[in-house]
Enzyme design. Structure first.
Site, PDB file in Angstrom:
ATOM      1  CG  ASP A   1      -0.080  -0.001   2.549  1.00  0.00           C
ATOM      2  OD1 ASP A   1       0.942  -0.185   2.691  1.00  0.00           O
ATOM      3  OD2 ASP A   1      -0.735   0.237   3.463  1.00  0.00           O
TER       4      ASP A   1
ATOM      5  CE  LYS B   1       1.161   1.382  12.638  1.00  0.00           C
ATOM      6  NZ  LYS B   1       0.707  -0.005  12.291  1.00  0.00           N
TER       7      LYS B   1
ATOM      8  CG  ASP C   1       0.479   3.423   4.476  1.00  0.00           C
ATOM      9  OD1 ASP C   1      -0.967   3.304   3.990  1.00  0.00           O
ATOM     10  OD2 ASP C   1       0.756   2.788   5.454  1.00  0.00           O
TER      11      ASP C   1
HETATM   12  N1  GDD Z   1      -0.758 -11.186   3.105  1.00  0.00           N
HETATM   13  C1  GDD Z   1      -0.747 -10.451   4.130  1.00  0.00           C
HETATM   14  N2  GDD Z   1      -1.072 -11.039   5.269  1.00  0.00           N
HETATM   15  N3  GDD Z   1      -0.528  -9.128   3.893  1.00  0.00           N
HETATM   16  C2  GDD Z   1      -0.765  -8.369   4.989  1.00  0.00           C
HETATM   17  C3  GDD Z   1      -1.159  -8.846   6.528  1.00  0.00           C
HETATM   18  C4  GDD Z   1      -1.473 -10.352   6.498  1.00  0.00           C
HETATM   19  O1  GDD Z   1      -1.688 -10.797   7.427  1.00  0.00           O
HETATM   20  N4  GDD Z   1      -1.092  -8.088   7.163  1.00  0.00           N
HETATM   21  C5  GDD Z   1      -1.060  -6.930   6.559  1.00  0.00           C
HETATM   22  N5  GDD Z   1      -0.728  -7.029   5.297  1.00  0.00           N
HETATM   23  C6  GDD Z   1      -0.132  -6.147   4.411  1.00  0.00           C
HETATM   24  C7  GDD Z   1      -0.992  -4.905   3.979  1.00  0.00           C
HETATM   25  O2  GDD Z   1      -2.011  -5.306   2.928  1.00  0.00           O
HETATM   26  C8  GDD Z   1      -0.182  -3.694   3.679  1.00  0.00           C
HETATM   27  O3  GDD Z   1       0.189  -3.924   2.250  1.00  0.00           O
HETATM   28  C9  GDD Z   1       0.968  -4.095   4.358  1.00  0.00           C
HETATM   29  O4  GDD Z   1       0.940  -5.665   4.779  1.00  0.00           O
HETATM   30  C10 GDD Z   1       1.151  -3.408   5.566  1.00  0.00           C
HETATM   31  O5  GDD Z   1       0.070  -3.579   6.459  1.00  0.00           O
HETATM   32  P1  GDD Z   1      -0.663  -2.227   6.900  1.00  0.00           P
HETATM   33  O6  GDD Z   1      -2.006  -2.713   7.619  1.00  0.00           O
HETATM   34  O7  GDD Z   1      -1.007  -1.248   6.067  1.00  0.00           O
HETATM   35  O8  GDD Z   1       0.469  -1.651   8.245  1.00  0.00           O
HETATM   36  P2  GDD Z   1       0.680  -0.083   8.450  1.00  0.00           P
HETATM   37  O9  GDD Z   1       0.635   0.958   7.403  1.00  0.00           O
HETATM   38  O10 GDD Z   1      -0.257   0.170   9.550  1.00  0.00           O
HETATM   39  O11 GDD Z   1       2.242  -0.368   9.134  1.00  0.00           O
HETATM   40  C11 GDD Z   1       3.012  -0.756   8.325  1.00  0.00           C
HETATM   41  O12 GDD Z   1       3.560   0.032   7.097  1.00  0.00           O
HETATM   42  C12 GDD Z   1       4.096   1.379   7.690  1.00  0.00           C
HETATM   43  C13 GDD Z   1       4.496   2.195   6.558  1.00  0.00           C
HETATM   44  O13 GDD Z   1       3.337   2.760   5.773  1.00  0.00           O
HETATM   45  C14 GDD Z   1       4.347  -1.264   9.224  1.00  0.00           C
HETATM   46  O14 GDD Z   1       5.178  -1.950   8.153  1.00  0.00           O
HETATM   47  C15 GDD Z   1       4.969   0.037   9.793  1.00  0.00           C
HETATM   48  O15 GDD Z   1       6.233  -0.235  10.502  1.00  0.00           O
HETATM   49  C16 GDD Z   1       5.424   1.126   8.423  1.00  0.00           C
HETATM   50  O16 GDD Z   1       5.883   2.187   9.026  1.00  0.00           O
HETATM   51 MG    MG Z   2      -0.299   0.621   5.451  1.00  0.00          MG
END
Ligand code: GDD
Ligand code: MG
Length: 363
Positions: A106, A157, A217
């Protein structure tokens, strides 16, 4: 080099847009988000791609197929239940044999992946994490480094009082394949909360690749709007897939000579923009939309097959597929799911979030 893209999250923060459309497939300038990511990978000669997915996998798979349409090879690692970011990569382990990339699915970025991979190899790191600065790191993974770009601490977080830097995990990793041995099979596991902290505790070399690349993001409606504004205003110039002219129009679309369009706007195919319509960009309008006379659209994203009846107004809003906005209605700072109807003269309160299939009547 192979890349595993994580596209199996729940995408709750993008609801109601993501009830029927996975986050990875939301249109960005009328092209599914993942296509932009694939194009970016291919531009760095990374053409062997594995998608780690779960929810709404079918719509992703049926659109992308084996990837040949995009000049890449795509394979799929499906999760029955979400396995978390690291568990999902473990689930794709049979496709990985050498140093590989992991991408959060994303993130829109023009990060120089080739330079990051070279950096990882030069440093002989176990893992290299891309870093980007943000104003408020509390919604991300906070990363502290030393003067030699080694990661010292990873805090997912963080609470406000734990913030010591504005540098965060940008969601792109280069990993050595033996990192996979740290991840248990078939159970939920997170890179951010488990694998990276464990590598650091074990004294492994985890490096940070900091860049000033364009980065966002798209996980919330304001960020999704921001991405469109940035792309249409040329803030991601290195990304050669973005339109550069003020108005881009798809095939079979007509714009009435009395319609006024200001600021960057993308209009899809088979659209009709009627007399006296006023559009103030940045605006993206998907295929098959009918925008009838004297309607107003400002700084908004409209997906496919919307119908705006005369004098409808849409400002700072996101309108998903097949919505109907009746005459005189007003949508301000609102997000509409698929197949929503906003009734005649109905003024949605700013900040409205409307579930798919709803008809909204005036209060
Ligand atoms: N296949 C799979 N299975 N993908 C997953 C799963 C899962 O269980 N959980 C999350 N994802 C994918 C989401 O679809 C997304 O593309 C990505 O992993 C990150 O998940 P998010 O839910 O968007 O996390 P976030 O934005 O809160 O935090 C993450 O991204 C940040 C940067 O935008 C973390 O990696 C943070 O450390 C980082 O700063
Ligand atoms: Mg994200």
């Amino acid at each position: 080099m192979k890349a595993v893209i994580l596209v199996g999250g729940q995408a709750t923060r993008l609801l109601p847009l993501t009830y029927n459309t996975p986050k990875a497939m939301v249109p960005v300038l009328n092209t599914p988000f993942l296509e932009h990511v694939i194009h970016h990978l291919a531009s760095h000669q990374i053409k062997d791609i594995v998608l780690a997915l779960g929810r709404l996998a079918h719509s992703i798979e049926s659109h992308l197929g084996d990837g040949s349409r995009f000049g890449v090879s795509i394979r799929y690692a499906l999760e029955k239940d979400p396995l978390g970011t690291a568990g999902a990569v473990k689930n794709a382990a049979s496709y990985v044999d050498d140093t590989f990339l992991v991408l959060n699915g994303d993130i829109f970025t023009d990060l120089d992946l080739s330079a990051m991979i070279d950096f990882h190899r030069d440093r002989k790191a176990k893992a290299t994490i891309a870093l980007t600065p943000v104003e408020d790191p509390s919604a991300y993974g906070l990363i502290e480094t030393d003067a030699r770009d080694r990661v010292l601490n990873f805090l997912e977080k963080p609470d406000k009082d734990e913030i010591t830097t504005n540098m965060i995990n940008a969601g792109t990793y280069v990993l050595e394949p033996d990192v996979l041995t740290q991840i248990p099979a078939g159970v939920k596991c997170s890179f951010e909360r488990e694998v990276f902290p464990k590598l650091l505790a074990d004294g492994e070399l985890v490096c940070a690749y900091t860049s000033r690349a364009y980065w966002i993001d798209i996980g919330t409606p304001p960020m999704y709007l921001q991405l469109h504004s940035d792309l249409l205003n040329g803030k991601c110039r290195q990304y050669d897939n973005t339109p550069r002219s003020e108005i881009t129009t798809g095939v079979n679309s007509s714009i009435h000579p009395t319609a006024r369009i200001e600021g960057p706007t993308v209009i899809g195919a088979n659209c009709s923009i009627g007399p006296g319509v006023k559009i103030s960009g940045p605006v993206a309008i998907g295929d098959g939309c009918t925008i009838q006379e004297e309607s107003v659209i400002k700084k908004s994203i409209i997906w496919r097959n919307a119908r705006l009846e005369p004098h409808a107004r849409v400002t700072m809003s996101i309108i998903a597929d097949n919505c109907c906005l009746r005459s005189g209605c007003l949508c301000e700072e609102s997000v509409l799911g698929d197949n929503v109807t906003v009734a005649y003269d109905c003024h949605l309160p700013p900040g409205s979030s409307i579930e798919p299939g709803t008809t909204v009547e005036p209060a």
